[in-house]
Design a protein around this motif. Structure first.
Motif, short mmCIF file in Angstrom:
data_model
loop_
_atom_site.label_atom_id
_atom_site.label_comp_id
_atom_site.label_asym_id
_atom_site.label_seq_id
_atom_site.Cartn_x
_atom_site.Cartn_y
_atom_site.Cartn_z
N THR A 192 -24.97 -20.59 16.65
CA THR A 192 -25.68 -20.58 17.93
C THR A 192 -26.63 -19.40 18.04
OG1 THR A 192 -23.78 -21.65 18.98
CG2 THR A 192 -25.37 -20.61 20.44
N LEU A 193 -27.85 -19.70 18.47
CA LEU A 193 -28.85 -18.68 18.75
C LEU A 193 -29.00 -18.59 20.26
CD1 LEU A 193 -31.22 -16.82 17.74
CD2 LEU A 193 -32.68 -18.81 18.14
N GLU A 194 -28.87 -17.38 20.78
CA GLU A 194 -29.07 -17.16 22.21
C GLU A 194 -30.40 -16.46 22.41
OE1 GLU A 194 -25.76 -15.72 24.53
OE2 GLU A 194 -24.35 -16.43 23.01
N CYS A 195 -31.15 -16.89 23.43
CA CYS A 195 -32.43 -16.28 23.74
C CYS A 195 -32.70 -16.40 25.23
CB CYS A 195 -33.55 -16.92 22.93
SG CYS A 195 -33.89 -18.64 23.34
N SER A 196 -33.72 -15.71 25.67
CA SER A 196 -34.11 -15.80 27.08
C SER A 196 -34.91 -17.07 27.31
CB SER A 196 -34.95 -14.58 27.47
OG SER A 196 -36.20 -14.65 26.81
N LEU A 197 -35.00 -17.45 28.57
CA LEU A 197 -35.84 -18.61 28.90
C LEU A 197 -37.30 -18.34 28.56
CD1 LEU A 197 -34.47 -19.92 32.29
CD2 LEU A 197 -34.57 -21.12 30.14
N SER A 198 -37.73 -17.12 28.77
CA SER A 198 -39.11 -16.75 28.46
C SER A 198 -39.43 -17.00 26.99
CB SER A 198 -39.35 -15.28 28.82
OG SER A 198 -40.64 -14.89 28.47
N GLU A 199 -38.50 -16.62 26.11
CA GLU A 199 -38.70 -16.87 24.68
C GLU A 199 -38.78 -18.36 24.39
OE1 GLU A 199 -36.80 -14.21 21.46
OE2 GLU A 199 -35.42 -14.18 23.18
N ALA A 200 -37.88 -19.13 25.01
CA ALA A 200 -37.87 -20.57 24.77
C ALA A 200 -39.14 -21.23 25.26
CB ALA A 200 -36.66 -21.20 25.44
N ILE A 201 -39.72 -20.70 26.34
CA ILE A 201 -40.95 -21.28 26.89
C ILE A 201 -42.16 -20.85 26.07
CG2 ILE A 201 -42.51 -21.27 28.89
CD1 ILE A 201 -39.92 -20.93 30.63
N ALA A 210 -27.08 -24.68 17.49
CA ALA A 210 -27.27 -24.75 18.94
C ALA A 210 -28.17 -23.61 19.38
CB ALA A 210 -25.93 -24.66 19.66
N ILE A 211 -28.88 -23.85 20.47
CA ILE A 211 -29.70 -22.83 21.12
C ILE A 211 -29.26 -22.74 22.57
CG2 ILE A 211 -32.02 -22.18 21.87
CD1 ILE A 211 -33.08 -23.87 19.47
#
Length: 102
Positions: free
Chosen positions: A78-87, A59-60
């Motif tokens: 699960t990997l958590e990241c910022s929206l900026s990273e995902a974009i 999951a992300i």
């Protein structure tokens, strides 16, 4: 491989959906099946079900706020990241989660 993801930003409008689209595009480039739930101003859309979680390899969570139902992902790597990273770095985010579950 099947990955589930959640995207959410403080206002729940533009960045939530931009991150969703970036993750979907990156997954398509990598031949990965992905389902992305958005938690925005209109609530949850494309909600991840118990069946989705049961078959998920990973999951992300791409969010700049706390997401509703985060505990659902406890049994899944699960990997958590910022929206900026995902974009901006969606391919890198996907590569990291794939490497983590190998």
């Amino acid at each position: 491989m099947f990955i589930v993801a959640v995207t959410s930003c403080p206002t729940g409008i533009a960045h939530t959906y931009m991150a969703r689209e970036s993750l979907i595009k990156a997954a398509a480039q990598r031949g990965i099946e992905i389902k992305v739930e958005t938690q925005g101003s209109t609530g949850r859309e494309n909600e991840i079900t118990a069946q989705d979680l049961a078959r998920a390899d990973a999951a992300i969570i791409a969010a700049d706020v706390s997401i509703a139902g985060a505990e659902r992902f406890d049994p899944v790597p699960t990997l958590e990241c910022s929206l900026s990273e995902a974009i901006k770095k969606s391919v890198k985010v996907l590569d990291e989660v794939v490497e983590a579950v190998k």
